[in-house]
Design a protein around this motif. Structure first.
Motif, PDB file in Angstrom:
ATOM      1  N   PRO A   7      34.995  35.221 -45.432  1.00 54.14           N
ATOM      2  CA  PRO A   7      34.119  35.533 -46.503  1.00 54.14           C
ATOM      3  C   PRO A   7      32.609  35.398 -45.649  1.00 54.14           C
ATOM      4  O   PRO A   7      32.528  35.391 -44.551  1.00 54.14           O
ATOM      5  CB  PRO A   7      33.949  33.807 -47.037  1.00 54.14           C
ATOM      6  N   ALA A   8      31.586  36.046 -46.410  1.00 53.68           N
ATOM      7  CA  ALA A   8      30.390  36.225 -45.745  1.00 53.68           C
ATOM      8  C   ALA A   8      29.675  35.004 -45.384  1.00 53.68           C
ATOM      9  O   ALA A   8      29.006  34.963 -44.363  1.00 53.68           O
ATOM     10  CB  ALA A   8      29.428  36.883 -46.775  1.00 53.68           C
ATOM     11  N   ALA A   9      29.925  33.898 -45.930  1.00 54.98           N
ATOM     12  CA  ALA A   9      29.439  32.462 -45.661  1.00 54.98           C
ATOM     13  C   ALA A   9      29.985  32.127 -44.271  1.00 54.98           C
ATOM     14  O   ALA A   9      29.304  31.743 -43.382  1.00 54.98           O
ATOM     15  CB  ALA A   9      29.418  31.515 -46.513  1.00 54.98           C
ATOM     16  N   VAL A  10      31.201  32.488 -43.920  1.00 54.16           N
ATOM     17  CA  VAL A  10      31.855  31.802 -42.736  1.00 54.16           C
ATOM     18  C   VAL A  10      31.302  32.982 -41.444  1.00 54.16           C
ATOM     19  O   VAL A  10      30.968  32.418 -40.548  1.00 54.16           O
ATOM     20  CB  VAL A  10      33.377  31.982 -42.811  1.00 54.16           C
ATOM     21  N   THR A  11      30.904  34.217 -41.922  1.00 56.00           N
ATOM     22  CA  THR A  11      30.661  35.094 -40.981  1.00 56.00           C
ATOM     23  C   THR A  11      29.062  34.788 -40.631  1.00 56.00           C
ATOM     24  O   THR A  11      28.720  34.844 -39.480  1.00 56.00           O
ATOM     25  CB  THR A  11      30.644  36.701 -41.627  1.00 56.00           C
ATOM     26  N   ALA A  12      28.504  34.556 -41.596  1.00 52.29           N
ATOM     27  CA  ALA A  12      27.012  33.930 -41.394  1.00 52.29           C
ATOM     28  C   ALA A  12      26.831  32.703 -40.641  1.00 52.29           C
ATOM     29  O   ALA A  12      26.021  32.566 -39.540  1.00 52.29           O
ATOM     30  CB  ALA A  12      26.252  33.579 -42.671  1.00 52.29           C
ATOM     31  N   VAL A  13      27.855  31.679 -40.643  1.00 50.85           N
ATOM     32  CA  VAL A  13      28.127  30.570 -39.665  1.00 50.85           C
ATOM     33  C   VAL A  13      28.476  30.917 -38.355  1.00 50.85           C
ATOM     34  O   VAL A  13      27.836  30.393 -37.661  1.00 50.85           O
ATOM     35  CB  VAL A  13      29.011  29.476 -40.445  1.00 50.85           C
ATOM     36  N   PHE A  14      29.262  32.035 -38.023  1.00 48.32           N
ATOM     37  CA  PHE A  14      29.544  32.364 -36.890  1.00 48.32           C
ATOM     38  C   PHE A  14      28.446  32.997 -36.035  1.00 48.32           C
ATOM     39  O   PHE A  14      28.075  32.754 -34.933  1.00 48.32           O
ATOM     40  CB  PHE A  14      30.703  33.165 -37.060  1.00 48.32           C
ATOM     41  N   VAL A  15      27.774  33.963 -36.828  1.00 45.80           N
ATOM     42  CA  VAL A  15      26.677  34.622 -36.154  1.00 45.80           C
ATOM     43  C   VAL A  15      25.674  33.687 -35.922  1.00 45.80           C
ATOM     44  O   VAL A  15      24.920  33.798 -34.842  1.00 45.80           O
ATOM     45  CB  VAL A  15      26.090  35.725 -37.222  1.00 45.80           C
ATOM     46  N   LEU A  16      25.077  32.639 -36.933  1.00 47.86           N
ATOM     47  CA  LEU A  16      24.244  31.823 -36.557  1.00 47.86           C
ATOM     48  C   LEU A  16      24.520  30.975 -35.497  1.00 47.86           C
ATOM     49  O   LEU A  16      23.731  30.473 -34.671  1.00 47.86           O
ATOM     50  CB  LEU A  16      23.707  30.923 -37.734  1.00 47.86           C
ATOM     51  N   LEU A  17      25.694  30.267 -35.479  1.00 43.78           N
ATOM     52  CA  LEU A  17      26.037  29.466 -34.114  1.00 43.78           C
ATOM     53  C   LEU A  17      25.950  30.199 -32.901  1.00 43.78           C
ATOM     54  O   LEU A  17      25.522  29.755 -32.047  1.00 43.78           O
ATOM     55  CB  LEU A  17      27.403  29.133 -34.458  1.00 43.78           C
ATOM     56  N   ILE A  18      26.327  31.417 -32.630  1.00 45.44           N
ATOM     57  CA  ILE A  18      26.242  32.248 -31.691  1.00 45.44           C
ATOM     58  C   ILE A  18      24.628  32.351 -31.332  1.00 45.44           C
ATOM     59  O   ILE A  18      24.211  32.084 -30.123  1.00 45.44           O
ATOM     60  CB  ILE A  18      26.841  33.580 -31.768  1.00 45.44           C
ATOM     61  N   VAL A 122      24.771  24.115 -42.401  1.00 41.81           N
ATOM     62  CA  VAL A 122      25.591  22.979 -42.744  1.00 41.81           C
ATOM     63  C   VAL A 122      25.967  23.292 -44.275  1.00 41.81           C
ATOM     64  O   VAL A 122      27.091  23.364 -44.960  1.00 41.81           O
ATOM     65  CB  VAL A 122      25.010  21.838 -42.822  1.00 41.81           C
ATOM     66  N   GLY A 123      24.799  24.040 -44.911  1.00 39.41           N
ATOM     67  CA  GLY A 123      24.871  24.233 -46.344  1.00 39.41           C
ATOM     68  C   GLY A 123      26.138  25.503 -46.327  1.00 39.41           C
ATOM     69  O   GLY A 123      26.741  25.614 -47.491  1.00 39.41           O
ATOM     70  N   LEU A 124      25.798  26.657 -45.546  1.00 40.55           N
ATOM     71  CA  LEU A 124      26.784  27.725 -45.479  1.00 40.55           C
ATOM     72  C   LEU A 124      28.112  27.084 -45.210  1.00 40.55           C
ATOM     73  O   LEU A 124      29.224  27.729 -45.999  1.00 40.55           O
ATOM     74  CB  LEU A 124      26.398  28.790 -44.595  1.00 40.55           C
ATOM     75  N   ALA A 125      28.606  26.356 -44.352  1.00 49.71           N
ATOM     76  CA  ALA A 125      29.803  26.000 -43.970  1.00 49.71           C
ATOM     77  C   ALA A 125      30.438  25.109 -45.283  1.00 49.71           C
ATOM     78  O   ALA A 125      31.706  24.876 -45.332  1.00 49.71           O
ATOM     79  CB  ALA A 125      29.672  24.884 -42.690  1.00 49.71           C
ATOM     80  N   ASN A 126      29.665  24.439 -46.142  1.00 50.00           N
ATOM     81  CA  ASN A 126      30.153  23.858 -47.008  1.00 50.00           C
ATOM     82  C   ASN A 126      29.979  24.560 -48.480  1.00 50.00           C
ATOM     83  O   ASN A 126      30.139  23.951 -49.551  1.00 50.00           O
ATOM     84  CB  ASN A 126      29.294  22.478 -47.411  1.00 50.00           C
ATOM     85  N   SER A 127      29.824  25.806 -48.472  1.00 50.73           N
ATOM     86  CA  SER A 127      29.666  26.477 -49.578  1.00 50.73           C
ATOM     87  C   SER A 127      31.433  26.738 -50.194  1.00 50.73           C
ATOM     88  O   SER A 127      32.140  26.414 -49.388  1.00 50.73           O
ATOM     89  CB  SER A 127      29.207  28.099 -49.366  1.00 50.73           C
ATOM     90  N   GLU A 128      31.629  26.932 -51.375  1.00 47.94           N
ATOM     91  CA  GLU A 128      33.023  27.142 -51.728  1.00 47.94           C
ATOM     92  C   GLU A 128      33.785  28.154 -50.909  1.00 47.94           C
ATOM     93  O   GLU A 128      34.889  27.634 -50.924  1.00 47.94           O
ATOM     94  CB  GLU A 128      32.640  27.510 -53.348  1.00 47.94           C
ATOM     95  N   SER A 129      33.122  29.216 -50.875  1.00 47.30           N
ATOM     96  CA  SER A 129      33.971  30.333 -50.088  1.00 47.30           C
ATOM     97  C   SER A 129      34.245  29.995 -48.576  1.00 47.30           C
ATOM     98  O   SER A 129      35.595  29.979 -48.228  1.00 47.30           O
ATOM     99  CB  SER A 129      33.165  31.553 -50.123  1.00 47.30           C
ATOM    100  N   ALA A 130      33.345  29.398 -47.942  1.00 44.16           N
ATOM    101  CA  ALA A 130      33.600  28.626 -46.772  1.00 44.16           C
ATOM    102  C   ALA A 130      34.578  27.781 -46.767  1.00 44.16           C
ATOM    103  O   ALA A 130      35.483  27.396 -45.847  1.00 44.16           O
ATOM    104  CB  ALA A 130      32.359  28.303 -46.121  1.00 44.16           C
ATOM    105  N   LYS A 131      34.527  26.617 -47.757  1.00 45.35           N
ATOM    106  CA  LYS A 131      35.397  25.276 -47.742  1.00 45.35           C
ATOM    107  C   LYS A 131      36.838  25.987 -47.917  1.00 45.35           C
ATOM    108  O   LYS A 131      37.775  25.545 -47.232  1.00 45.35           O
ATOM    109  CB  LYS A 131      34.848  24.628 -48.950  1.00 45.35           C
ATOM    110  N   GLU A 132      37.008  26.843 -48.732  1.00 47.69           N
ATOM    111  CA  GLU A 132      38.363  27.384 -49.091  1.00 47.69           C
ATOM    112  C   GLU A 132      38.912  28.160 -47.909  1.00 47.69           C
ATOM    113  O   GLU A 132      39.929  27.927 -47.590  1.00 47.69           O
ATOM    114  CB  GLU A 132      38.314  28.344 -50.366  1.00 47.69           C
TER     115      GLU A 132
END
Length: 148
Positions: A7-18, A122-132
Motif C-alpha cells: 500500500p502507498a502508506a507502507v511505501t511512504a513509511v519506508f521512504v520516510l524511514l530511509i 506513526v500515523g501512516l504505519a497505523n493507517s488501515e491499509s498499513a495495519k492490514e
C-alpha cells in the motif's frame, strides 16, 4: 516477502524511514565533529551559542534514532513480524524525547520538525491499509517448519 502489492502508506513509511536515517546519521556525525571543534578550536568555542553537552546529547539521540530508522526501514521492506509495533514505538519514543527536551538547549527547530515527521510515520504505519499489510499472516516460507 509477500506477493501482495504494498500500500502507498507502507511505501511512504519506508521512504520516510530511509530519509530519516540518512538525515539523522549525517547530521549527528556533523554535530559530533562540531562538538570536537568546540572543545579543541578556540575561536569556535568562543563563538558557540550552544554548550558542548547539548550538542553531544542531540548528536547521540539523533544517531540512535537514525540507526533505528535504518533497521526499521529494512523491517518494513521485508515485512517482518512486529514491524508496525516497532515503527510505532521507536518513532513515538523519539517524538516524546524531543518534546521532553523542548525546554533545554538540546532541542531546536530541526529536531521539532523531525519529531513531527516521526509522528507522521506513526500515523501512516497505523493507517488501515498499513495495519492490514503489516499485520497480515506470515508468508508461507516463514511458516514452514524447520526440518533438522
Amino acid at each position: 516477502m509477500t506477493t501482495r502489492a504494498r500500500p502507498a502508506a507502507v511505501t511512504a513509511v519506508f521512504v520516510l524511514l530511509i530519509l530519516i536515517a540518512v538525515y539523522q546519521i549525517v547530521m549527528s556525525l556533523l554535530a559530533l565533529a562540531g562538538a570536537v571543534a568546540m572543545e579543541t578550536v578556540g575561536f569556535v568555542a568562543e563563538s558557540a551559542q550552544v554548550p558542548t553537552w547539548a550538542v553531544l546529547t542531540a548528536a547521540a539521540i539523533g544517531l540512535v534514532y537514525g540507526v533505528a530508522a535504518a533497521v526499521l526501514a529494512a523491517m518494513v521492506h521485508r515485512n517482518r513480524p512486529g514491524t508496525r509495533r516497532a515503527v510505532t514505538a521507536a518513532n513515538g519514543v523519539y517524538a516524546v524525547v524531543v518534546l521532553a527536551l523542548l525546554s533545554t538547549e538540546v532541542t531546536a527547530v530541526p529536531e521539532i520538525i523531525t519529531a513531527a515527521i516521526a509522528l507522521a510515520v506513526v500515523g501512516l504505519a497505523n493507517s488501515e491499509s498499513a495495519k492490514e499489510y503489516l499485520t497480515a499472516a506470515a508468508p508461507a516460507e516463514r511458516t514452514r517448519s524447520q526440518v533438522g
